[in-house]
Every structure is written in C-alpha cells, then in structure tokens.
Design a protein around this motif. Structure first.
Motif, PDB file in Angstrom:
ATOM      1  N   SER A   1       0.844  -1.194   0.000  1.00 23.96           N
ATOM      2  CA  SER A   1       0.000   0.000   0.000  1.00 23.96           C
ATOM      3  C   SER A   1       0.877   1.240   0.000  1.00 23.96           C
ATOM      4  O   SER A   1       2.081   1.172   0.270  1.00 23.96           O
ATOM      5  N   GLY A   2       0.268   2.371  -0.309  1.00 22.48           N
ATOM      6  CA  GLY A   2       0.975   3.647  -0.303  1.00 22.48           C
ATOM      7  C   GLY A   2      -0.020   4.789  -0.284  1.00 22.48           C
ATOM      8  O   GLY A   2      -1.053   4.735  -0.974  1.00 22.48           O
ATOM      9  N   SER A   3       0.273   5.819   0.482  1.00 26.80           N
ATOM     10  CA  SER A   3      -0.657   6.931   0.646  1.00 26.80           C
ATOM     11  C   SER A   3      -0.383   8.048  -0.350  1.00 26.80           C
ATOM     12  O   SER A   3       0.721   8.151  -0.915  1.00 26.80           O
ATOM     13  N   VAL A   4      -1.371   8.904  -0.539  1.00 31.51           N
ATOM     14  CA  VAL A   4      -1.213  10.083  -1.389  1.00 31.51           C
ATOM     15  C   VAL A   4      -0.114  10.990  -0.832  1.00 31.51           C
ATOM     16  O   VAL A   4       0.709  11.525  -1.589  1.00 31.51           O
ATOM     17  N   ALA A   5      -0.096  11.155   0.496  1.00 32.02           N
ATOM     18  CA  ALA A   5       0.909  12.023   1.124  1.00 32.02           C
ATOM     19  C   ALA A   5       2.317  11.515   0.874  1.00 32.02           C
ATOM     20  O   ALA A   5       3.231  12.278   0.550  1.00 32.02           O
ATOM     21  N   LYS A   6       2.518  10.196   1.032  1.00 34.99           N
ATOM     22  CA  LYS A   6       3.821   9.597   0.752  1.00 34.99           C
ATOM     23  C   LYS A   6       4.176   9.771  -0.724  1.00 34.99           C
ATOM     24  O   LYS A   6       5.317  10.065  -1.083  1.00 34.99           O
ATOM     25  N   GLY A   7       3.172   9.601  -1.580  1.00 33.34           N
ATOM     26  CA  GLY A   7       3.398   9.743  -3.020  1.00 33.34           C
ATOM     27  C   GLY A   7       3.843  11.137  -3.400  1.00 33.34           C
ATOM     28  O   GLY A   7       4.669  11.309  -4.302  1.00 33.34           O
ATOM     29  N   GLN A   8       3.324  12.155  -2.718  1.00 33.94           N
ATOM     30  CA  GLN A   8       3.736  13.525  -3.008  1.00 33.94           C
ATOM     31  C   GLN A   8       5.211  13.724  -2.682  1.00 33.94           C
ATOM     32  O   GLN A   8       5.938  14.380  -3.443  1.00 33.94           O
ATOM     33  N   ASP A   9       5.670  13.161  -1.570  1.00 31.88           N
ATOM     34  CA  ASP A   9       7.086  13.281  -1.207  1.00 31.88           C
ATOM     35  C   ASP A   9       7.980  12.608  -2.250  1.00 31.88           C
ATOM     36  O   ASP A   9       8.995  13.164  -2.675  1.00 31.88           O
ATOM     37  N   VAL A  10       7.601  11.397  -2.662  1.00 31.08           N
ATOM     38  CA  VAL A  10       8.383  10.679  -3.671  1.00 31.08           C
ATOM     39  C   VAL A  10       8.346  11.430  -4.990  1.00 31.08           C
ATOM     40  O   VAL A  10       9.360  11.569  -5.692  1.00 31.08           O
ATOM     41  N   TRP A  11       7.174  11.939  -5.353  1.00 30.31           N
ATOM     42  CA  TRP A  11       6.999  12.656  -6.624  1.00 30.31           C
ATOM     43  C   TRP A  11       7.907  13.876  -6.698  1.00 30.31           C
ATOM     44  O   TRP A  11       8.601  14.077  -7.702  1.00 30.31           O
ATOM     45  N   GLU A  12       7.897  14.675  -5.653  1.00 28.99           N
ATOM     46  CA  GLU A  12       8.692  15.908  -5.673  1.00 28.99           C
ATOM     47  C   GLU A  12      10.188  15.609  -5.685  1.00 28.99           C
ATOM     48  O   GLU A  12      10.973  16.390  -6.231  1.00 28.99           O
ATOM     49  N   GLY A  13      10.592  14.479  -5.115  1.00 32.29           N
ATOM     50  CA  GLY A  13      12.001  14.144  -5.081  1.00 32.29           C
ATOM     51  C   GLY A  13      12.510  13.438  -6.321  1.00 32.29           C
ATOM     52  O   GLY A  13      13.673  13.597  -6.695  1.00 32.29           O
ATOM     53  N   LYS A  14      11.640  12.660  -7.012  1.00 30.69           N
ATOM     54  CA  LYS A  14      12.127  11.800  -8.084  1.00 30.69           C
ATOM     55  C   LYS A  14      11.379  11.935  -9.405  1.00 30.69           C
ATOM     56  O   LYS A  14      11.847  11.400 -10.413  1.00 30.69           O
ATOM     57  N   CYS A  15      10.251  12.630  -9.416  1.00 31.33           N
ATOM     58  CA  CYS A  15       9.410  12.644 -10.626  1.00 31.33           C
ATOM     59  C   CYS A  15       9.157  14.036 -11.192  1.00 31.33           C
ATOM     60  O   CYS A  15       8.998  14.202 -12.401  1.00 31.33           O
ATOM     61  N   ALA A  16       9.085  15.024 -10.302  1.00 25.83           N
ATOM     62  CA  ALA A  16       8.672  16.370 -10.726  1.00 25.83           C
ATOM     63  C   ALA A  16       9.638  16.991 -11.713  1.00 25.83           C
ATOM     64  O   ALA A  16       9.241  17.829 -12.539  1.00 25.83           O
ATOM     65  N   GLN A  17      10.925  16.610 -11.664  1.00 22.81           N
ATOM     66  CA  GLN A  17      11.892  17.237 -12.564  1.00 22.81           C
ATOM     67  C   GLN A  17      11.581  16.973 -14.031  1.00 22.81           C
ATOM     68  O   GLN A  17      11.988  17.742 -14.900  1.00 22.81           O
ATOM     69  N   CYS A  18      10.852  15.903 -14.333  1.00 18.31           N
ATOM     70  CA  CYS A  18      10.482  15.619 -15.720  1.00 18.31           C
ATOM     71  C   CYS A  18       9.002  15.891 -16.001  1.00 18.31           C
ATOM     72  O   CYS A  18       8.650  16.254 -17.121  1.00 18.31           O
ATOM     73  N   HIS A  19       8.142  15.697 -15.005  1.00 18.97           N
ATOM     74  CA  HIS A  19       6.696  15.750 -15.242  1.00 18.97           C
ATOM     75  C   HIS A  19       6.010  16.957 -14.632  1.00 18.97           C
ATOM     76  O   HIS A  19       4.791  17.104 -14.805  1.00 18.97           O
ATOM     77  N   GLY A  20       6.747  17.817 -13.926  1.00 22.47           N
ATOM     78  CA  GLY A  20       6.121  18.972 -13.293  1.00 22.47           C
ATOM     79  C   GLY A  20       5.566  18.624 -11.922  1.00 22.47           C
ATOM     80  O   GLY A  20       5.297  17.458 -11.614  1.00 22.47           O
ATOM     81  N   VAL A  21       5.385  19.634 -11.091  1.00 19.46           N
ATOM     82  CA  VAL A  21       4.924  19.422  -9.715  1.00 19.46           C
ATOM     83  C   VAL A  21       3.538  18.792  -9.689  1.00 19.46           C
ATOM     84  O   VAL A  21       3.226  17.976  -8.820  1.00 19.46           O
ATOM     85  N   PHE A  22       2.692  19.140 -10.653  1.00 16.36           N
ATOM     86  CA  PHE A  22       1.323  18.619 -10.673  1.00 16.36           C
ATOM     87  C   PHE A  22       1.097  17.656 -11.843  1.00 16.36           C
ATOM     88  O   PHE A  22      -0.049  17.411 -12.217  1.00 16.36           O
ATOM     89  N   GLY A  23       2.167  17.133 -12.427  1.00 17.08           N
ATOM     90  CA  GLY A  23       2.019  16.188 -13.524  1.00 17.08           C
ATOM     91  C   GLY A  23       1.524  16.815 -14.804  1.00 17.08           C
ATOM     92  O   GLY A  23       1.119  16.114 -15.733  1.00 17.08           O
ATOM     93  N   GLU A  24       1.590  18.151 -14.870  1.00 21.09           N
ATOM     94  CA  GLU A  24       1.021  18.874 -16.014  1.00 21.09           C
ATOM     95  C   GLU A  24       2.062  19.337 -17.024  1.00 21.09           C
ATOM     96  O   GLU A  24       1.727  19.843 -18.098  1.00 21.09           O
ATOM     97  N   SER A  25       3.342  19.148 -16.707  1.00 19.17           N
ATOM     98  CA  SER A  25       4.390  19.700 -17.561  1.00 19.17           C
ATOM     99  C   SER A  25       4.500  18.936 -18.877  1.00 19.17           C
ATOM    100  O   SER A  25       4.441  17.711 -18.913  1.00 19.17           O
TER     101      SER A  25
END
Length: 360
Positions: A57-81
């Motif tokens: 399992s995994g929470s939305v809150a945990k996902g935001q931390d992982v996203w900002e650290g490992k995903c946002a640089q390519c996909h944007g903070v809100f996945g809109e880039s």
C-alpha cells in the motif's frame, strides 16, 4: 558392497535423468532451464485483472514526497508539464469519472491528450511506474513508493481523495473510477475509428493498380560550388570502414566523363587524436551514475550539455561538485535536478572534468 551398489545406482539414475532432460530441450547442451526464482524476478507484469500485483500500500501524502524528489523534474509538480514528456494529468472531469468515457477525446479541437485521458486501466499506471520509473533509475522504487506515486497521480486527477491509501485490496475499486475505463475499443480498425466518423474497414483490402501507371520520375541533384565545402570536408566525416567514403569537398567536383585517379579521390590521412584519459574516466562515471540520461556532453537533453555548463563555470570545481550532489533548480530553467547520491570522489572527478571544458 551394498552401499557401493546403492550409490552407483543413484548416480546412474541421476545421469540418465539429466540426459533425458537435455534431449527434451530445444538446444541440448546449451544453457539450462531457468529456476522458478529466476523467472519470478522477470515476471513482474501486472494484468488488468490485477494478477501479478504485489501486496502492499501507499498513501497520497507519501506519493507527493516521492513525486517531488524523483518525478517532478520531468513531469512537473502537478504532472502537467509538457516540457520533457507529454503531460500526465489534465483534460478529465467529474462527469468522465461517472461515465468512464473522457469527453474531450471526442473533440478534434482539444489542444492535447494527457496520459490520464487515454489510459483505461489503473494497472497500466502501476505497472509502468514499477518497471520504468524514474527515467534515470528504473525499477529503483520500492513497492510502497509505487503504490504511493500511483495514488498521488490518481489524486491529482481527482479520482481519489487527499487522504487515500492505495493498496492491493482496494485498487479494483479505483478501477471503477478511472475516467476512460470504458474508452478502450478494438472496433475502430484503422485510426480514426467510428468515434470520428471514420471507416471501420481495414485498408488491407485495397488492390494494387497495375494499369495506366505514370512513368517513374528520374531524380537528380547537384551541390552548388559555393556550398560544396560549406560544412567541412565530407571525406573526413565518414567512417573509415564500409562503402561510404564521402567526396573530398576541398577539391572541385570532377566534370562528367573525366577520369579521376585513386590518388585524387582518396581522402587525406587523418591523424588519430591522442586518448584523453581524464575525459574517458569522467564519461564512464557519467554513464555509471545515469547522468547522461538528462545531459549530453555537447547537447541539451533534459538539462544543459556539459560543454555549456563548462563555459559558464570554468574552474569552479568545488561549486560544480556541490551542485552535482545537492541538485537544484532555476539556474538552467524551471525543471529541477534532484540531489545525486554518488560518492564525493566521483562527484569531484566529474566536476574537475567539467571545470576544464568537458572535452571528449
């Protein structure tokens, strides 16, 4: 003697079993059958019915931390880039979640298609994130992180609430809220399908016309004298093996019918460049730590090329080493570079190479 006889018979039976197994394989004597554990390491796909989905399992809150650290640089903070890849989030509505069909997909004037508009199964999101993300380090996310990042994406699309915890126990419920869950079809034959008024008949029934054919045109081209050597000698820009040698553009083009000797057409000998050991070692480190996934030596990929960085920060070894380790954003554009976990010694070697010009 009885013990010897038993040992002998056992060894003989094992040898016969091995021989029989080898005869049943497509390539006797080559390799061996993979063990169940070895197969399990490769068998990681998750089907639409969620077979293959690991417990977790995994929470939305945990996902935001992982996203900002490992995903946002390519996909944007809100996945809109859309700067690096196509946008992941956007274009869906609450009505789409109710109907399971994304209305904007039927609009020819809609400006773009996001992933969440098109994907019909949540298992596809989970599976792709698990096997391919992050881009610079695929398969590095834990099971909890994959669940969490998937939950965060679903939250950005208003499919699940802010306090949601996605798990193998409730993922089927989430599937019932996917905006385009009813949009997958195999009835459209060739694109566009019935949704846009297109034909439903494949184009493979066409017949080749063999009459009233027009003559095949003869194409010819030439290189004007002023442009012949505009980009350097072509003979020096081709590999030394293979049929393509390239014309020696430092000399005029031979006239039609003229006899040209081999000496005239031979490319001038090119002295091999001495090996740059420092550059070779630095580039090996760049490949080892996946830096080349986002940076080219002499061209921009996601981030700037190393040559460009070298021009701006010549001689700044400590500064460059610090930036490599800490990451950052705003210097070369809006896409952030995450902090890198490589050893200090490797970061310093790369920084020294960049500070000296980042030569190959």
């Amino acid at each position: 003697m009885s013990r010897f006889r038993e040992a002998f018979l056992t060894a003989a039976l094992l040898a016969m079993a091995t021989w029989a197994s080898a005869q049943n394989t497509p390539y006797p004597g080559v390799g061996r059958v993979a063990t169940p554990k070895e197969v399990a390491k490769w068998d990681i796909d998750v089907r639409a019915d969620f077979k293959g989905l690991p417990a977790g399992s995994g929470s939305v809150a945990k996902g935001q931390d992982v996203w900002e650290g490992k995903c946002a640089q390519c996909h944007g903070v809100f996945g809109e880039s859309g700067e690096v890849f196509s946008p992941l989030i956007g274009g869906t509505t609450a009505q789409d979640i109710k109907t399971g069909r994304v209305a904007n997909l039927n609009r020819s004037d809609y400006p773009g298609r996001t992933t969440i508009m098109k994907v019909s199964t949540v298992s596809t999101l989970w599976d792709y994130i698990n096997r391919a993300m992050p881009w610079t380090s695929p398969k590095s996310l834990s099971t909890e992180e994959v669940y969490a990042v998937t939950a965060f994406l679903l939250n950005l699309a208003n499919i699940v609430p802010d306090n949601y915890v996605l798990s193998d126990q409730n993922i089927a419920e989430v599937q019932e809220r996917m905006p385009n869950r009813n949009g997958m079809t195999t009835q459209h034959a060739m694109w566009p399908g019935k949704e846009f008024g297109g034909t439903v008949q494949p184009d493979t029934v066409n017949k080749i016309c063999m009459k009233d054919c027009t003559p095949e045109p003869k194409l010819a081209s030439f290189l004007p004298d002023f442009a012949r050597n505009a980009h350097g000698n072509l003979a020096e820009q081709n590999r030394i093996v293979g049929p393509q040698r390239g014309a020696d553009t430092t000399r005029p083009e031979p006239k039609a019918g003229a006899v040209v000797s081999a000496a005239q057409t031979a490319a001038p000998a090119i002295a091999p460049k001495p090996e740059n050991a420092e550059a070779k070692a630095a580039i090996a480190l760049l490949n080892k730590h996946s830096c080349t996934a986002c940076h080219g030596v002499d061209k921009k990929i996601v981030g700037p090329g190393f040559n460009e960085i070298a021009k701006k920060h010549a001689g700044k070894v400590d500064y460059l080493a610090g930036k490599i380790k800490a990451g950052g954003s705003g210097v070369w554009g809006p896409i952030p570079m995450p902090a890198q976990g490589l050893p200090d010694a490797d970061a310093k070697k790369i920084a020294e190479w960049i500070s000296k010009g980042a030569s190959k």
